[in-house]
Design an enzyme around this catalytic site. Structure first.
Site, PDB file in Angstrom:
ATOM      1  N   ASP A 229     -15.976 -34.785  53.287  1.00  0.00           N
ATOM      2  CA  ASP A 229     -15.835 -33.359  52.804  1.00  0.00           C
ATOM      3  C   ASP A 229     -15.143 -33.337  51.116  1.00  0.00           C
ATOM      4  O   ASP A 229     -14.260 -34.219  50.966  1.00  0.00           O
ATOM      5  CB  ASP A 229     -14.671 -32.510  53.533  1.00  0.00           C
ATOM      6  N   GLU A 290     -20.350 -35.025  51.081  1.00  0.00           N
ATOM      7  CA  GLU A 290     -20.633 -33.423  50.617  1.00  0.00           C
ATOM      8  C   GLU A 290     -20.727 -33.545  49.019  1.00  0.00           C
ATOM      9  O   GLU A 290     -19.513 -33.475  48.407  1.00  0.00           O
ATOM     10  CB  GLU A 290     -19.535 -32.585  51.405  1.00  0.00           C
TER      11      GLU A 290
HETATM   12  C1  GLC Z   1     -15.727 -27.763  52.254  1.00  0.00           C
HETATM   13  C2  GLC Z   1     -16.398 -27.177  53.356  1.00  0.00           C
HETATM   14  C3  GLC Z   1     -16.205 -25.690  53.160  1.00  0.00           C
HETATM   15  C4  GLC Z   1     -14.763 -25.525  52.982  1.00  0.00           C
HETATM   16  C5  GLC Z   1     -14.282 -26.215  51.736  1.00  0.00           C
HETATM   17  C6  GLC Z   1     -12.738 -26.033  51.425  1.00  0.00           C
HETATM   18  O1  GLC Z   1     -16.606 -27.614  50.950  1.00  0.00           O
HETATM   19  O2  GLC Z   1     -17.892 -27.339  53.408  1.00  0.00           O
HETATM   20  O3  GLC Z   1     -16.564 -25.040  54.211  1.00  0.00           O
HETATM   21  O4  GLC Z   1     -14.277 -23.945  52.760  1.00  0.00           O
HETATM   22  O5  GLC Z   1     -14.530 -27.463  52.020  1.00  0.00           O
HETATM   23  O6  GLC Z   1     -11.788 -26.325  52.846  1.00  0.00           O
END
Ligand code: GLC
Length: 566
Positions: A229, A290
């Site tokens: 993430d 991500e």
């Molecule tokens: C990532 C997740 C998203 C979340 C963000 C902050 O980008 O995909 O859903 O809100 O992190 O936590």
């Protein structure tokens, strides 16, 4: 004669190769590891299947649906965060990395899910939130307790510029300053996202050790890898310099627009990714990134100079093409396909509006859903699906501010309605609550669920679901689609995107009509070294002959045709 190419026909036709698929080993004859040909499927655990009827999805619910995923052609699932969490950002605020949120079950349910996946050759990946924790995490509780606490430096604490003035001008992705003042120790802590999500200080080696311990702990339990993430905001500038402000415009939260050069994409993050990859490699696990990037050079960097960072950095630039433009998609594909890394295609996820709404024209939406499926599932690379795309789920955005569950929507209403719309319950059948739960679900089921659901679509030969099923079967069994290089065709065509996937003399041709008119396509195959005059239809989203002349392939509005050169 016009014959309809039904999904059933394709299945029969491919029957022989199916056994090989079930038995596949981890590396194929081209030396490709399993994940290069796998189809990944993202599950938002709160919304997938509710086994105990409390209105919230859970892990046993996912386990109970593995047979469906197997039938569909899914090889690996990535589960969005399912750890204990106060849920201010629906799981992306983790209070304990070593457990399961009681809403979703217990640790033994996770073990059972991994084991059930193994029996079906479906790997289970988790979401690893490395960059920040919940403010309820005991690490942060300790860190904020005093300036001399041993964990003080696990997070990013600074003095303000002056009274009531944050240390610098960085803004949060959820609106407002990215700094929050914490009275007990009279300092500010940094949070790129929501204030209850303090960023960890990755310049402190103890943080890296703690997170790598978490990683190993889950890998030992049998998970096959992680989606990483928000890696782009893992590090901030060591000197905390202000970001430059661009013009006078304000964003949806009313904040100035900044060029994020000091709070994003700092070079140090690549060192962490290399070391993390070494941990993953010990377990033969895979890392999905991500990886939001502005250009292909940034995306390339995530693979690592020696291919030793993220195995699968997702190409989100592809998701920014927000209209059906053959030219735009052609450009994006050429970039990532030519990048030297293995492309990873995504169409939507829990942060991105659903395909049905993004590309649908209100009239041909079902055809467009199939067209987009044919696009990302016939390209060279790995595809990451999002639950419900295979049945044509659409966004169900909140209509009133009091209904909003996503903190981003609550903070940004009405300009920013948040992401609830793309996170609604999976539609299993036409009964109450779409068969997701016996009680009212945490988010309202989308209103078209009576016809757009798994049970119904399984029984309709022409449904979006059966189209996905046929496409995935074809993809798993056709060598050219698995291994073939990507050769663009008819590069001047503004309406139709076409290409060949070519492997050892086997050529699969894909023709995607991105317009509302019938198109007669004359393919420049010979020019591209594929002098085929005829092709056999493998899968078409419209009625078409079983064999076509490549000098003129007729494609219905928004139709997708896939065939093999003869
Ligand atoms: C990532 C997740 C998203 C979340 C963000 C902050 O980008 O995909 O859903 O809100 O992190 O936590």
């Amino acid at each position: 004669m016009r014959v309809r190419v039904w999904s059933g026909t394709v299945l029969l036709w491919l029957g022989m190769a199916a056994g090989a698929w079930a038995q596949k080993s981890t590396v194929d004859e081209e030396g490709h590891p399993w994940w290069k040909h796998a189809v990944f499927y993202e599950i938002y655990p709160r919304s997938f299947a509710d086994s105990n009827n409390d209105g919230v999805g859970d892990l046993p619910g996912i386990t109970s649906r593995l047979d469906y995923l197997k039938w569909l052609g899914v090889d690996a699932i990535w589960i969005a965060p399912m750890y204990p969490s106060p849920e201010v950002d629906w799981g992306y605020d983790i209070s304990d990395y070593y457990g399961v949120n009681p809403d979703y079950g217990m640790l033994k349910d996770m073990d059972a899910l991994v084991a059930a996946g193994k029996e079906r050759n479906i790997r289970v990946l988790l979401d690893l939130v490395l960059t920040y924790t919940s403010d309820q995490n005991k690490w942060f509780q300790e860190s904020r307790s005093s300036r001399t606490n041993l964990k003080r430096d696990w997070y990013i604490w600074r003095d303000g510029k002056g009274p009531r003035q944050p240390p610098n001008n960085w803004t949060s992705n959820f609106g407002g300053s990215a700094w929050k003042y914490d009275a007990p120790t009279s300092q500010w802590y940094y949070h790129y996202f929501y204030p209850p999500q303090p960023n960890l200080n990755w310049r402190n080696p103890a943080v890296e050790k703690a997170m790598f311990d978490v990683t190993r702990w889950w890998l030992k339990r049998g998970v096959a890898g992680f989606r990483l993430d928000a890696v782009d905001v893992m590090f901030v500038d060591a000197q905390f310099r202000d970001n430059p402000v661009v013009g006078n415009d304000k964003n949806a939260f009313g904040d100035p627009v900044e060029r994020e050069i000091y709070d994003k994409n700092q070079p140090e993050l690549h060192g962490v990714l290399r070391r993390l990859r070494a941990v993953a490699d010990e377990f033969n696990a895979v890392l999905i990134g991500e990886t939001w990037t502005n250009d292909i050079a940034q995306l390339k960097a995530y693979y690592g100079e020696k291919g030793n960072e993220v195995n699968m950095p997702m190409d989100f630039m592809f998701t920014t093409v927000n209209k059906l433009s053959a030219a735009e998609f052609r450009k994006q594909i050429a970039w990532v396909d030519g990048s030297g890394g293995w492309p990873v295609y995504v169409m939507s996820n829990h942060d991105i509006r659903r395909v049905y709404d993004r590309y649908g024209d209100g009239k041909h939406n079902d055809q467009i859903a199939k067209l987009m499926a044919a696009l990302y599932l016939t390209l060279r690379g790995t595809a990451v699906m999002y639950y419900g795309e295979e049945i044509g789920m659409r966004n169900n955005d909140p209509k009133r501010p009091e209904d909003v569950k996503d903190s981003m929507g609550r903070l940004g209403w009405p300009k920013e309605k948040g992401r609830d719309g793309e996170r609604t319950p999976m539609q299993w059948n036409a009964s109450a609550n779409a068969g997701f739960s016996d009680v009212e679900p945490w988010l309202p089921v989308e209103e078209h669920y009576k016809s757009y659901n798994v049970r119904n679509e399984k029984s309709e030969a022409d449904s979006i679901l059966n189209y996905y099923h046929s496409l995935l079967t074809l993809r798993h069994t056709n060598k050219a689609l698995l291994e073939g290089k990507y050769i663009p065709l008819n590069e001047d065509d503004a309406n139709v995107l076409s290409y060949v996937r070519s492997y050892k003399g086997q050529n699969v041709i894909v023709v995607l009509n991105m317009s509302a008119a019938v198109r007669k396509v004359k393919l420049n195959l010979a020019e591209k070294g594929v002098p085929a005059k005829r092709a056999r239809t493998l899968l078409a989203s419209f009625a078409t002959p079983g064999e076509v002349q490549t000098s003129e392939i007729s494609v219905e509005p928004f139709g997708a045709w896939v065939g093999e050169a003869e």
